[in-house]
Design an enzyme around this catalytic site. Structure first.
Site, mmCIF file in Angstrom:
data_model
loop_
_atom_site.group_PDB
_atom_site.id
_atom_site.type_symbol
_atom_site.label_atom_id
_atom_site.label_comp_id
_atom_site.label_asym_id
_atom_site.label_seq_id
_atom_site.Cartn_x
_atom_site.Cartn_y
_atom_site.Cartn_z
ATOM 1 N N LYS A 118 51.933 35.878 42.169
ATOM 2 C CA LYS A 118 52.237 36.641 41.199
ATOM 3 C C LYS A 118 54.016 36.860 41.114
ATOM 4 C CE LYS A 118 49.879 39.447 38.444
ATOM 5 N NZ LYS A 118 48.646 39.356 38.143
HETATM 6 P P1 NAD Z 1 49.023 44.466 28.171
HETATM 7 O O1 NAD Z 1 50.494 44.547 28.452
HETATM 8 O O2 NAD Z 1 48.528 43.414 27.134
HETATM 9 O O3 NAD Z 1 48.141 45.742 27.776
HETATM 10 C C1 NAD Z 1 48.554 47.018 28.782
HETATM 11 C C2 NAD Z 1 48.042 48.048 28.260
HETATM 12 O O4 NAD Z 1 48.465 49.301 28.999
HETATM 13 C C3 NAD Z 1 48.707 48.505 26.609
HETATM 14 O O5 NAD Z 1 47.665 48.983 26.047
HETATM 15 C C4 NAD Z 1 49.793 49.434 27.181
HETATM 16 O O6 NAD Z 1 50.328 50.281 26.229
HETATM 17 C C5 NAD Z 1 49.031 50.227 28.228
HETATM 18 N N1 NAD Z 1 50.168 50.950 29.031
HETATM 19 C C6 NAD Z 1 51.230 50.302 29.531
HETATM 20 N N2 NAD Z 1 51.733 51.239 30.402
HETATM 21 C C7 NAD Z 1 51.231 52.475 30.575
HETATM 22 C C8 NAD Z 1 51.369 53.498 31.152
HETATM 23 N N3 NAD Z 1 52.355 53.992 31.876
HETATM 24 N N4 NAD Z 1 50.388 54.550 30.791
HETATM 25 C C9 NAD Z 1 49.163 54.105 30.128
HETATM 26 N N5 NAD Z 1 49.105 52.901 29.559
HETATM 27 C C10 NAD Z 1 50.065 52.148 29.617
HETATM 28 O O7 NAD Z 1 48.322 43.746 29.679
HETATM 29 P P2 NAD Z 1 46.876 43.377 29.965
HETATM 30 O O8 NAD Z 1 47.275 41.972 30.099
HETATM 31 O O9 NAD Z 1 46.198 43.866 29.238
HETATM 32 O O10 NAD Z 1 46.927 43.881 31.555
HETATM 33 C C11 NAD Z 1 46.426 45.255 31.937
HETATM 34 C C12 NAD Z 1 46.150 45.084 33.357
HETATM 35 O O11 NAD Z 1 45.048 44.114 33.430
HETATM 36 C C13 NAD Z 1 47.339 44.706 34.416
HETATM 37 O O12 NAD Z 1 46.874 45.593 35.793
HETATM 38 C C14 NAD Z 1 46.937 43.267 34.685
HETATM 39 O O13 NAD Z 1 47.786 43.100 35.781
HETATM 40 C C15 NAD Z 1 45.464 42.998 34.806
HETATM 41 N N6 NAD Z 1 44.931 41.807 34.364
HETATM 42 C C16 NAD Z 1 45.173 41.137 33.421
HETATM 43 C C17 NAD Z 1 44.713 39.813 33.265
HETATM 44 C C18 NAD Z 1 45.039 38.982 31.724
HETATM 45 O O14 NAD Z 1 44.314 38.154 31.766
HETATM 46 N N7 NAD Z 1 46.026 39.679 30.964
HETATM 47 C C19 NAD Z 1 43.965 39.257 33.942
HETATM 48 C C20 NAD Z 1 43.662 39.956 35.249
HETATM 49 C C21 NAD Z 1 44.275 41.461 35.353
#
Ligand code: NAD
Length: 428
Positions: A118
């Site tokens: 990561k």
């Molecule tokens: P993203 O940036 O597209 O979306 C994140 C969302 O969370 C947004 O709607 C944002 O406004 C919201 N957010 C951010 N900070 C916040 C806060 N303090 N309080 C409330 N909401 C908040 O990110 P993503 O890619 O959707 O990732 C979200 C989670 O999923 C993370 O934990 C990431 O590690 C995990 N994840 C993502 C992927 C991927 O393929 N993108 C894969 C596995 C895990």
């Protein structure tokens, strides 16, 4: 056998943060049921390699700012390391280390030939222009030359990074080696050798796992009322997939807060509002609540798809969902895990539930290496097969050993890595 205190004291000093302690505690809770010896516990208790860099960029206004950035590789025993890159004000070495550990268990659970990594840059991406983000990404990539590579460590998107970020990484790396290397990153645009369905894979995978769980629990998915925290790449797609499968989505949230409607939200209109206004703030067709209140909305399925540390010892007693799905990494603290376990609320753990992303990333890498292009339906079907297989192994192990789904998922992953470590031995 080393206790968690010993592991923390001896090995975790450099990255000692609450999230890394959470990852280590989960590891320790799984050890008694896993097929590991003392030396394997010690080797898996800390990452193999961590890189810290200071990334300077010229801001649009002319001044220079320097941002701390990291890349942590936890285990390379099964193959190259793999993991996302996030841009967030809270990124630390310890956070990257914890997320790298979870990636190792996740890849091994899904039987992908990868270890976990990561990385991230500590910055506020919302305060940077597109041109500044590009300069930051390109310089960070240059700093990681020699650390990342298609056979060494393959980055992917995470919080606040996307296809465009991956395209900049691919271009910077390719310019430095002198030829196009699409397989250096996954989650890139299809035009550059990205895979169809990669951008939806994590969110769609969350719902595939939820659907399988509903079957096992004897519930009909189309009768469930769902709440989704986070409306980004993961949460936005998961909410849409839930609605397409007939479930209702009562509430969604982003960083500005949450919107709630007892009758179910019109997601097309929510998305349109965000496209025009940037966030959910001011959305007129639903009630507004805080992110904290959203977690406690009475519902059947709560999908956590924003960030870590959302369910805690403080709010876990008031969560009224019947099933929790972890789309985000590490959204449930150790205390909350214990409370929800006692209350009989099953948690579909992150290492299984959000593994759709890395699985389709693996498909993307395989297609790039073989210069192949699979169809969307082919990829979706292969993903469903992989997730269903992992889900069934986790479900049976949890029932057989009378442990939580999280413990079962971790043990299944740990055992794969431990078997490879045992067979390879210690070099030299
Ligand atoms: P993203 O940036 O597209 O979306 C994140 C969302 O969370 C947004 O709607 C944002 O406004 C919201 N957010 C951010 N900070 C916040 C806060 N303090 N309080 C409330 N909401 C908040 O990110 P993503 O890619 O959707 O990732 C979200 C989670 O999923 C993370 O934990 C990431 O590690 C995990 N994840 C993502 C992927 C991927 O393929 N993108 C894969 C596995 C895990």
């Amino acid at each position: 056998m080393a206790s968690i205190e010993e592991l923390s004291a001896e090995q975790a000093l450099e990255w000692d943060t609450p999230l890394f302690r959470q990852a280590l505690t989960q590891f320790e809770q799984a050890i008694p049921y896993a097929d590991v010896n003392e030396s394997i516990v010690a080797r898996l208790g800390s990452p193999e390699r961590a890189v810290m860099v200071a990334v300077p960029i010229r801001r649009d206004a002319g001044l220079v700012d320097v941002f701390p950035a990291y890349r942590v590789q936890h285990s390379s025993v099964l193959g190259p390391t793999k993991g996302g890159i996030r841009y967030d004000p809270h990124v630390t070495l310890g956070e990257c280390a914890a997320l790298a550990v979870w990636m190792t268990w996740k890849c091994a659970l899904l039987r992908l030939p990868y270890g976990g990594a990561k990385g991230g840059i500590r910055c506020n991406p919302r305060e940077l222009s597109l041109a500044e983000l590009q300069r930051l990404t390109r310089r960070y990539t240059s700093e990681l030359r020699g650390v990342i590579g298609p056979q060494e460590d393959i980055p992917a998107p995470d919080m606040a990074t996307n296809e465009q970020t991956m395209a900049w990484i691919m271009d910077t790396y390719s310019m430095q080696v002198g030829y196009a290397v699409p397989e250096i990153v996954t989650g890139k645009p299809v035009a550059l050798g990205g895979s169809l369905f990669r951008s939806e894979a994590t969110g769609a995978g969350v719902v595939m796992v939820v659907e399988r769980a509903c079957e096992r629990l004897g519930w009909r998915l189309d009768e469930q009322r769902c709440v989704v925290q986070g409306f980004g790449n993961v949460g936005g797609v998961a909410a849409q997939e839930l609605v397409e499968k007939g479930a209702s989505v009562l509430a969604v949230s982003d960083i500005s807060g949450a919107v709630y409607s007892e009758r179910g939200l019109d997601l097309a209109s929510v998305r349109e509002w965000i496209a025009d206004h940037g966030t959910l703030e001011g959305y007129p067709e639903a009630e507004h609540v805080t992110n904290a209140e959203l977690l406690e909305v009475p519902c059947d399925i709560l999908v956590l798809a924003a960030l870590e540390g959302q369910l805690t010892g403080e709010n876990a007693p008031r969560i009224s969902a019947r099933l929790i799905a972890e789309g985000a990494n590490g959204p449930t603290t150790i205390e909350a895990d214990a409370i929800l376990g006692e209350r009989g609320i099953p948690i579909l753990p992150d290492v299984l539930t959000n593994a759709g992303g890395v699985t389709v990333s693996y498909f993307e890498w395989v297609q790039d290496l073989g210069r192949l292009f699979w169809t969307r339906n082919e990829i979706r079907a292969r993903l469903a097969d992989k997730l269903n297989d992992a889900f069934d192994r986790v479900w049976h192990l949890a029932a057989k050993k009378e442990i939580s789904l999280r413990q079962a998922a971790l043990i299944a992953g740990i055992n794969e890595v431990a078997a490879a470590l045992k067979a390879r031995g210690i070099y030299p």
